[in-house]
Design an enzyme around this catalytic site. Structure first.
Site, mmCIF file in Angstrom:
data_model
loop_
_atom_site.group_PDB
_atom_site.id
_atom_site.type_symbol
_atom_site.label_atom_id
_atom_site.label_comp_id
_atom_site.label_asym_id
_atom_site.label_seq_id
_atom_site.Cartn_x
_atom_site.Cartn_y
_atom_site.Cartn_z
ATOM 1 N N GLY A 118 34.112 37.180 42.410
ATOM 2 C CA GLY A 118 35.389 36.821 41.482
ATOM 3 C C GLY A 118 35.215 37.278 40.243
ATOM 4 C CE LYS A 119 34.127 42.047 36.530
ATOM 5 N NZ LYS A 119 31.945 42.073 36.939
#
Ligand code: NAD
Length: 429
Positions: A118-119
């Site tokens: 994720g980011k």
């Protein structure tokens, strides 16, 4: 940003080369060909599972209100909760966050930690913002993405222009809503709040292991070796310090303002002390100031890009004079540069392997928080070295087996595990 039809062809080509998500896809498909993945598997593995775009209104210190754009993107959670940093920067955009999220998926798989990718990011200029403004921005952004983060869902960490204080604010905001203290919602926290010893230096320490393993692979004598490092923040600054400590000559170092070179080797502790005092490398006495481009072209044994994306491109790759590139930053090299580096015989330790030390120790932090039992720093460092060495050996093994470069080998290693797990889980109707 995607190439628009209204731009000239050369600009469109430039945009395509500089689009990190396109860069990720180009490398992914090379690996998928080797792994013989079909069209459906490729679609599942390249499409982000969830993308949340949020507006982040903030009352500034002058009492005006500004609304910032923020994102949290979860690329793949097949192997566990999404994991990945949050960055504050003026050029944050959805394709960048998408690419960074996907890189996290492959990275976690390469080092064998049970996370997906994720980011997050907020488009803002933190250098122009005051501390209280950054705190309000962080807390409002946290409340906006609150529903999709959590120790079992998605665990943020620091990235460009965010740090342990940012993580403390996120942890506090999340805990206020949860009505109890939830330390494992983020990693990279201060040690006093459940952060792991060794986390701040983990990415740089992982790079040190990569440099040592590369030296062994290429038979480079580290006692005589030189390194040029772009970026002197958490990753670049730590790598510079650790390389200096083992006797590698650091002959170039930069920040966003300038770059300094000294063929005899910089006094790294003095450079970092200057940076801590002045918040810029400008004005440091003990080297010559050069442009970013000149820094990258400085002859050296190891070049460590540790700043941002798209620094080594089809334009400058042919001009580098290094034996190995160890990528501290995410996406510092464009897909267009890969072939040029191959032809020049430059050994590349790619980002998804080289900078995985950060997420490895983030995993250790998450484990310690959930156990409520904390390890000595030496134990953290020792376990990190084990993970990084194993990952390096696995990727070198793939490179030999498939007769490909280290980047393709790293993608094969990262994608293979996730593809197998996806197949085993099957498709929920
Ligand atoms: P940071 O904000 O601490 O440092 C960034 C450094 O790069 C600073 O020296 C800054 O002046 C310089 N910089 C920023 N933009 C630049 C530009 N456009 N041109 C030249 N220099 C520029 O960030 P960091 O945490 O050290 O992260 C650096 C890179 O490493 C990023 O790509 C990040 O995604 C990646 N990374 C970070 C971690 C981590 O644990 N912090 C882990 C893995 C990868």
């Amino acid at each position: 940003m995607p190439a628009s039809t209204s731009v000239a062809p050369h600009q469109a080509a430039h945009h395509a080369e500089h689009n990190p998500y396109e860069a990720m896809l180009a490398r992914f498909h090379r690996a998928a060909d080797i792994l013989e993945l079909d069209k459906g598997q490729r679609a599942v593995l390249t499409t982000p599972e969830r993308e949340l775009k949020v507006a982040v209104p903030v009352r500034m210190d002058d009492d005006t209100i500004q609304v910032f754009d923020g994102w949290r993107i979860q690329h793949n959670t097949c192997l566990g909760p999404a994991k990945g940093g949050i960055r504050f920067a003026p050029d944050v955009n959805p394709d960048e966050v998408r690419a960074l999220a996907a890189w996290m998926t492959w990275k976690c798989s390469i080092v064998g930690v049970p996370f997906g990718g994720g980011k997050g990011g907020v488009r803002c200029d933190p250098r122009r913002m005051k501390m209280h403004e950054l705190e309000r921005l962080t807390r409002r952004y946290t409340s906006a993405i609150m529903d999709i983060i959590g120790p079992d869902k998605d665990v943020p960490a620091p990235d460009m222009n965010t740090n342990d204080q940012t993580m403390a604010w996120i942890m506090d905001t999340y805990s206020m809503h949860a009505r109890h203290t939830v330390t494992a919602v983020v990693t990279g926290k201060p040690a006093a709040l459940g952060g792991s010893l060794g986390r701040p230096a983990a990415t740089g320490r992982g790079l040190l292991t990569m440099v040592k393993e590369t030296a062994a692979e290429l038979k480079i004598d580290l006692g005589r070796a030189s390194a040029v490092i772009q970026g002197s923040g958490n990753v670049g600054g730590t790598a510079a310090q650790l390389l200096h400590e083992i006797g590698v000559r650091v002959t170039g170092l930069s920040d966003i303002d300038t770059a300094i070179v000294n063929a005899k080797g910089l006094d790294v502790p003095a450079v970092l002390a200057h940076l801590a005092r002045k918040r810029t490398l400008k004005g440091f006495k003990g080297g010559d100031f050069v442009s970013n481009d000149e820094l990258l072209r400085t002859p050296c044994d190891f070049l460590l890009p540790c700043a941002t994306e798209n620094q080594i491109t089809s334009k400058n790759a042919g001009k580098l004079r290094t034996r190995a590139i160890v990528e501290g930053a995410n996406g510092p090299t464009t897909a267009g540069a890969d072939e040029i580096l191959d032809r020049a015989g430059i050994f590349v330790v790619p980002d998804i392997l080289a900078n995985a030390g950060g997420v490895a120790v983030s995993y250790f932090e998450w484990v310690q928080d959930r156990h409520g039992y904390f390890w000595e720093e030496q134990e953290v460092n020792d376990r990190l070295a084990v993970l990084m060495k194993r990952a390096f050996a696995n990727v070198v093994g793939r490179a030999h087996r498939h007769k490909v470069n280290m980047r393709t080998a790293a993608y094969v290693e990262g994608v293979d595990h996730v593809a197998r797990a996806t197949k085993l889980r099957g498709l929920y109707p």
